[in-house]
Design a protein around this motif. Structure first.
Motif, PDB file in Angstrom:
ATOM      1  N   TYR A   1       0.820  -1.205   0.000  1.00  0.00           N
ATOM      2  CA  TYR A   1       0.000   0.000   0.000  1.00  0.00           C
ATOM      3  C   TYR A   1       0.863   1.268   0.000  1.00  0.00           C
ATOM      4  O   TYR A   1       0.636   2.200  -0.767  1.00  0.00           O
ATOM      5  N   ARG A   2       1.865   1.282   0.897  1.00  0.00           N
ATOM      6  CA  ARG A   2       2.744   2.449   1.036  1.00  0.00           C
ATOM      7  C   ARG A   2       3.412   2.809  -0.301  1.00  0.00           C
ATOM      8  O   ARG A   2       3.433   3.972  -0.710  1.00  0.00           O
ATOM      9  N   VAL A   3       3.922   1.802  -0.999  1.00  0.00           N
ATOM     10  CA  VAL A   3       4.629   2.052  -2.256  1.00  0.00           C
ATOM     11  C   VAL A   3       3.624   2.417  -3.350  1.00  0.00           C
ATOM     12  O   VAL A   3       3.893   3.267  -4.209  1.00  0.00           O
ATOM     13  N   ASP A   4       2.462   1.805  -3.292  1.00  0.00           N
ATOM     14  CA  ASP A   4       1.401   2.124  -4.252  1.00  0.00           C
ATOM     15  C   ASP A   4       1.033   3.605  -4.149  1.00  0.00           C
ATOM     16  O   ASP A   4       0.931   4.308  -5.163  1.00  0.00           O
ATOM     17  N   GLU A   5       0.857   4.087  -2.929  1.00  0.00           N
ATOM     18  CA  GLU A   5       0.515   5.493  -2.698  1.00  0.00           C
ATOM     19  C   GLU A   5       1.629   6.404  -3.208  1.00  0.00           C
ATOM     20  O   GLU A   5       1.388   7.414  -3.840  1.00  0.00           O
ATOM     21  N   CYS A   6       2.865   6.015  -2.880  1.00  0.00           N
ATOM     22  CA  CYS A   6       4.021   6.835  -3.273  1.00  0.00           C
ATOM     23  C   CYS A   6       4.081   6.977  -4.798  1.00  0.00           C
ATOM     24  O   CYS A   6       4.244   8.083  -5.325  1.00  0.00           O
ATOM     25  N   LEU A   7       3.907   5.863  -5.515  1.00  0.00           N
ATOM     26  CA  LEU A   7       4.046   5.924  -6.975  1.00  0.00           C
ATOM     27  C   LEU A   7       2.847   6.593  -7.641  1.00  0.00           C
ATOM     28  O   LEU A   7       2.992   7.303  -8.636  1.00  0.00           O
ATOM     29  N   ASN A   8       1.677   6.397  -7.040  1.00  0.00           N
ATOM     30  CA  ASN A   8       0.488   7.109  -7.521  1.00  0.00           C
ATOM     31  C   ASN A   8       0.697   8.610  -7.444  1.00  0.00           C
ATOM     32  O   ASN A   8       0.460   9.345  -8.407  1.00  0.00           O
ATOM     33  N   ALA A   9       1.158   9.043  -6.271  1.00  0.00           N
ATOM     34  CA  ALA A   9       1.369  10.475  -6.052  1.00  0.00           C
ATOM     35  C   ALA A   9       2.462  10.984  -6.989  1.00  0.00           C
ATOM     36  O   ALA A   9       2.345  12.069  -7.569  1.00  0.00           O
ATOM     37  N   PHE A  10       3.492  10.184  -7.171  1.00  0.00           N
ATOM     38  CA  PHE A  10       4.607  10.579  -8.045  1.00  0.00           C
ATOM     39  C   PHE A  10       4.100  10.833  -9.472  1.00  0.00           C
ATOM     40  O   PHE A  10       4.443  11.846 -10.098  1.00  0.00           O
ATOM     41  N   CYS A  11       3.251   9.921  -9.955  1.00  0.00           N
ATOM     42  CA  CYS A  11       2.755  10.060 -11.335  1.00  0.00           C
ATOM     43  C   CYS A  11       1.933  11.338 -11.504  1.00  0.00           C
ATOM     44  O   CYS A  11       1.930  11.935 -12.582  1.00  0.00           O
ATOM     45  N   GLN A  12       1.252  11.737 -10.419  1.00  0.00           N
ATOM     46  CA  GLN A  12       0.467  12.998 -10.500  1.00  0.00           C
ATOM     47  C   GLN A  12       1.382  14.210 -10.733  1.00  0.00           C
ATOM     48  O   GLN A  12       0.948  15.212 -11.278  1.00  0.00           O
ATOM     49  N   THR A  13       2.631  14.098 -10.275  1.00  0.00           N
ATOM     50  CA  THR A  13       3.537  15.247 -10.396  1.00  0.00           C
ATOM     51  C   THR A  13       4.258  15.290 -11.746  1.00  0.00           C
ATOM     52  O   THR A  13       4.941  16.263 -12.066  1.00  0.00           O
ATOM     53  N   LEU A  14       4.135  14.209 -12.513  1.00  0.00           N
ATOM     54  CA  LEU A  14       4.933  14.110 -13.743  1.00  0.00           C
ATOM     55  C   LEU A  14       4.394  14.961 -14.885  1.00  0.00           C
ATOM     56  O   LEU A  14       3.171  15.112 -15.017  1.00  0.00           O
ATOM     57  N   HIS A  15       5.312  15.470 -15.707  1.00  0.00           N
ATOM     58  CA  HIS A  15       4.885  16.190 -16.900  1.00  0.00           C
ATOM     59  C   HIS A  15       4.987  15.294 -18.129  1.00  0.00           C
ATOM     60  O   HIS A  15       4.820  15.753 -19.253  1.00  0.00           O
ATOM     61  N   ILE A  16       5.308  14.017 -17.896  1.00  0.00           N
ATOM     62  CA  ILE A  16       5.324  13.057 -19.017  1.00  0.00           C
ATOM     63  C   ILE A  16       4.203  12.050 -18.761  1.00  0.00           C
ATOM     64  O   ILE A  16       3.664  11.993 -17.655  1.00  0.00           O
ATOM     65  N   THR A  17       3.892  11.240 -19.756  1.00  0.00           N
ATOM     66  CA  THR A  17       2.816  10.261 -19.570  1.00  0.00           C
ATOM     67  C   THR A  17       3.316   9.101 -18.710  1.00  0.00           C
ATOM     68  O   THR A  17       4.520   8.839 -18.623  1.00  0.00           O
ATOM     69  N   SER A  18       2.370   8.414 -18.077  1.00  0.00           N
ATOM     70  CA  SER A  18       2.758   7.260 -17.264  1.00  0.00           C
ATOM     71  C   SER A  18       1.664   6.197 -17.358  1.00  0.00           C
ATOM     72  O   SER A  18       0.521   6.499 -17.718  1.00  0.00           O
ATOM     73  N   ASN A  19       2.076   4.988 -17.024  1.00  0.00           N
ATOM     74  CA  ASN A  19       1.106   3.882 -17.087  1.00  0.00           C
ATOM     75  C   ASN A  19       1.477   2.842 -16.047  1.00  0.00           C
ATOM     76  O   ASN A  19       2.652   2.602 -15.787  1.00  0.00           O
ATOM     77  N   VAL A  20       0.448   2.235 -15.446  1.00  0.00           N
ATOM     78  CA  VAL A  20       0.711   1.148 -14.493  1.00  0.00           C
ATOM     79  C   VAL A  20       0.070  -0.119 -15.041  1.00  0.00           C
ATOM     80  O   VAL A  20      -1.026  -0.081 -15.593  1.00  0.00           O
ATOM     81  N   CYS A  21       0.799  -1.245 -14.924  1.00  0.00           N
ATOM     82  CA  CYS A  21       0.241  -2.499 -15.426  1.00  0.00           C
ATOM     83  C   CYS A  21       0.329  -3.576 -14.349  1.00  0.00           C
ATOM     84  O   CYS A  21       0.946  -3.376 -13.302  1.00  0.00           O
ATOM     85  N   ASP A  22      -0.271  -4.700 -14.617  1.00  0.00           N
ATOM     86  CA  ASP A  22      -0.286  -5.789 -13.640  1.00  0.00           C
ATOM     87  C   ASP A  22       1.112  -6.407 -13.505  1.00  0.00           C
ATOM     88  O   ASP A  22       1.911  -6.362 -14.439  1.00  0.00           O
ATOM     89  N   SER A  23       1.378  -7.017 -12.343  1.00  0.00           N
ATOM     90  CA  SER A  23       2.686  -7.661 -12.166  1.00  0.00           C
ATOM     91  C   SER A  23       2.674  -9.089 -12.736  1.00  0.00           C
ATOM     92  O   SER A  23       3.701  -9.769 -12.732  1.00  0.00           O
ATOM     93  N   GLU A  24       1.509  -9.542 -13.201  1.00  0.00           N
ATOM     94  CA  GLU A  24       1.367 -10.849 -13.870  1.00  0.00           C
ATOM     95  C   GLU A  24       1.937 -11.980 -13.027  1.00  0.00           C
ATOM     96  O   GLU A  24       2.682 -12.830 -13.516  1.00  0.00           O
ATOM     97  N   HIS A  25       1.589 -11.976 -11.757  1.00  0.00           N
ATOM     98  CA  HIS A  25       2.112 -13.005 -10.864  1.00  0.00           C
ATOM     99  C   HIS A  25       1.001 -13.794 -10.174  1.00  0.00           C
ATOM    100  O   HIS A  25       1.037 -15.024 -10.154  1.00  0.00           O
ATOM    101  N   PHE A  26       0.048 -13.086  -9.617  1.00  0.00           N
ATOM    102  CA  PHE A  26      -0.965 -13.755  -8.794  1.00  0.00           C
ATOM    103  C   PHE A  26      -2.068 -14.368  -9.647  1.00  0.00           C
ATOM    104  O   PHE A  26      -2.265 -13.981 -10.793  1.00  0.00           O
ATOM    105  N   TYR A  27      -2.806 -15.302  -9.049  1.00  0.00           N
ATOM    106  CA  TYR A  27      -3.994 -15.840  -9.714  1.00  0.00           C
ATOM    107  C   TYR A  27      -5.083 -14.764  -9.778  1.00  0.00           C
ATOM    108  O   TYR A  27      -5.833 -14.688 -10.726  1.00  0.00           O
ATOM    109  N   CYS A  28      -5.181 -13.960  -8.688  1.00  0.00           N
ATOM    110  CA  CYS A  28      -6.293 -13.011  -8.572  1.00  0.00           C
ATOM    111  C   CYS A  28      -5.868 -11.594  -8.897  1.00  0.00           C
ATOM    112  O   CYS A  28      -4.729 -11.213  -8.655  1.00  0.00           O
ATOM    113  N   GLU A  29      -6.805 -10.813  -9.337  1.00  0.00           N
ATOM    114  CA  GLU A  29      -6.572  -9.376  -9.445  1.00  0.00           C
ATOM    115  C   GLU A  29      -6.685  -8.798  -8.038  1.00  0.00           C
ATOM    116  O   GLU A  29      -7.276  -9.412  -7.154  1.00  0.00           O
ATOM    117  N   ARG A  30      -6.150  -7.584  -7.880  1.00  0.00           N
ATOM    118  CA  ARG A  30      -6.122  -6.952  -6.560  1.00  0.00           C
ATOM    119  C   ARG A  30      -7.451  -7.010  -5.796  1.00  0.00           C
ATOM    120  O   ARG A  30      -7.501  -7.317  -4.625  1.00  0.00           O
TER     121      ARG A  30
END
Ligand code: FAD
Ligand code: DLZ
Length: 514
Positions: free
Chosen positions: A110-139
């Motif tokens: 959660y902590r890292v998710d929040e940090c990277l979410n907030a970071f992307c809000q500050t960016l002047h370039i485009t960004s994208n988040v994708c699945d880690s393709e590891h678990f059976y289930c989605e979040r």
């Protein structure tokens, strides 16, 4: 013609998934970045083997990517330019190298998710988040599954997972007609039983160790820096998986709850580290175990296999789903309002209780204890002693090689400390010496006596157990799974009850001397 994007892709220390679709082709417009940073080494005081294990695996992974032709920026812990947080370093790389796009995979914490979410809000370039393709289930798949339900029962989630993913099924029915083999499993080890010695590795990690010392990172526990025993790459993780299915799976279920002094791994897989870093996937672990059973059903009985599959497709996915359903409020829950500190011997093993000493010593030596040691020895004691869940969480988050918050906190605060009031478990996992003796060979060599409840050599678990029930009668007496214990407690002679409570009080006041 449009200019091709210049992309930066972040790989976190627990995202070492070589099978991820990111890596299917080499693209010279893409740069991967990995970094060793103080935010991660310092959010808990980690076991030295945990920090070394993460750094060693990250370095191996970056090398493997480079060998495949990918471009990688790898920032080490003592690099002068290291600003020691994901967002600060990322900003620096983006500015310096003029990246025009940023990609990352969904973090598990959660902590890292929040940090990277907030970071992307500050960016002047485009960004994208994708699945880690590891678990059976989605979040949020578990949240959906239990929508509108009061009880979040692992068993119903597990059955739905078996059905959805056609694991050990015959059409719509479980293979063999039975879902649960807990009755056949969970036996004590025979006294003279010699378990299969564990497969360990012998990597020289002295360079990383000395870098940690230079950086001044605080750690706990010990390491043999010339013989690092944990797998640090995919190849070794697959070797450990092979070893498990060939040598341990046949007795996994039978002895999954057993404990034996000086036997630190028994028939457990020790695959949690490899899986949590995503060096191997839960799907390939399960498929390999099923294949081994199919090849040799006489050697590996079905109940052993089912017990193992349940841990991974059941408990592991369930805990992750609970984490995302309940965070961030989960990390503040303290149902019993416990306030005590953990005794200092949790960091030294210097206690006269044989079970606690063994479980703590092996945790300090190997950064590992198996589930029942975590739940019914160290966790049980912390709960009976009324320790604040923050203290308990910090210890578990630091000491184990496999500890990442999504799976640590749900097991510790939830399953072990019942601080969530029953989201994960239906009752607190507490026991007196009777259970510990039933499942282990600790009590015979202990300073304390398992059968004495009051007096100098009385096993502390005995009086603390009744004290716990007495203290929390208002919260627990109506629980149908424990009402019976209150009948026993109420029927006890008043003078026996007083003696037990006084003994518990004495032990709590002298907890450092236990
Ligand atoms: P095995 O016994 O071989 O089991 C196979 C796999 O099943 C494990 O590798 C693991 O991925 C999965 N599994 C089994 N039980 C659980 C469970 N309760 N929750 C989630 N997955 C499970 N596990 C972690 O991975 N990280 C932790 O930080 C962690 N903290 C824990 C704290 C407490 C207080 C307790 C009671 C349990 C904790 N667990 C944690 C769960 C479990 O104890 C470990 O996954 C297991 O001991 C790892 O050893 P192993 O790989 O040999 O497991
Ligand atoms: C556990 C850990 C440690 C000790 N160090 C690092 C690190 O320096 N860099 C990194 O990318 N990841 C590390 N990790 C794992 C992270 O804490 C993990 O990626 C997050 O908790 C997200 O799940």
């Amino acid at each position: 013609m449009m200019r091709k994007q210049k992309t930066l892709r972040l790989i976190l220390g627990d995202q070492l998934n070589a099978q991820h679709s990111w890596f299917t082709s080499v693209d010279d417009a893409v740069t991967y970045v990995m970094m060793e940073v103080r935010t991660e080494t310092d959010y808990a005081v980690h076991h030295v083997q945990k920090v070394i294990g993460f750094f060693a695996a990250m370095r191996e992974f970056s090398k493997a990517l480079e060998n495949q032709g990918h471009t990688v920026i790898y920032m080490r812990i003592n690099d002068e330019a290291n600003q020691h947080s994901f967002d600060k370093n990322l900003k620096q790389f983006i500015d310096q190298h003029h990246f025009t796009h940023f990609d990352y995979q969904l973090p598990d914490e959660y902590r890292v998710d929040e940090c990277l979410n907030a970071f992307c809000q500050t960016l002047h370039i485009t960004s994208n988040v994708c699945d880690s393709e590891h678990f059976y289930c989605e979040r949020f798949e578990l949240s959906e599954f239990f929508k509108g339900k009061k009880m979040l029962l692992m068993e119903s989630f597990y059955r739905s997972m078996r059905t959805k993913h056609s694991v050990l099924m015959e059409g719509a029915k479980p293979f063999s007609g039975q879902w649960n083999y807990d009755e056949n499993n969970r036996k004590k080890l025979p006294k003279n039983h010699k378990p299969t010695p564990p497969l360990t590795f012998h990597t020289d990690v002295s360079e990383i160790y000395s870098e940690l010392k230079t950086a001044g990172i605080r750690t706990i526990g010990t390491v043999d820096e010339r013989n690092f025993l944990w797998p640090i790459n995919r190849k070794e993780s697959l070797q450990l998986l092979d070893f498990f299915v060939n040598e341990c799976l046949q007795l996994f279920g039978t002895y999954q709850d057993a404990m034996m002094p000086n036997e630190w791994s028994l028939y457990h897989s020790r695959l949690s580290f490899s899986m949590n870093l995503k060096l191997i996937s839960p799907k390939e672990v399960i498929e390999r175990a099923i294949e081994a059973w199919k090849q040799n059903p006489e050697k590996i009985e079905f109940n052993q296999l089912e017990g193992f599959v349940r841990q991974i497709i059941g408990w592991r996915e369930y805990m992750r789903g609970i984490y995302w359903k309940e965070m961030p409020s989960y990390s503040d829950l303290n149902y019993f309002n416990h306030r005590q500190k953990l005794p200092s011997w949790y960091w030294t093993g210097k206690t006269k209780m044989a079970c606690m000493r063994d479980a703590i010593d092996q945790s300090l030596n190997y950064a590992y204890a198996h589930h029942i040691q975590r739940l019914m020895i160290t966790g049980n004691f912390a709960l009976l002693a009324g320790v604040h869940p923050d203290e308990v969480d910090a210890w578990y988050l630091g000491i184990y090689i496999d500890a990442i918050e999504w799976v640590e906190i749900t097991n510790t605060r939830g399953m072990s400390q019942f601080a969530d009031g029953g989201i994960v478990g239906t009752k607190p996992y507490v026991s007196s010496a009777t259970y510990i003796d039933k499942m282990s060979h600790y009590c015979g060599s202990c300073y304390y006596s398992k059968s004495i409840k009051v007096g100098e050599r009385a096993c502390p678990f005995n009086s603390l157990y009744w004290n716990f029930y007495d203290q929390h009668e208002d919260k627990l007496a109506k629980n149908p799974r424990i009402g019976m214990m209150y009948n026993v407690w109420r029927k006890m002679k008043p003078e026996d009850k007083t003696a037990l409570l006084e003994q518990a009080q004495y032990y709590l006041e002298h907890i450092e001397e236990l």
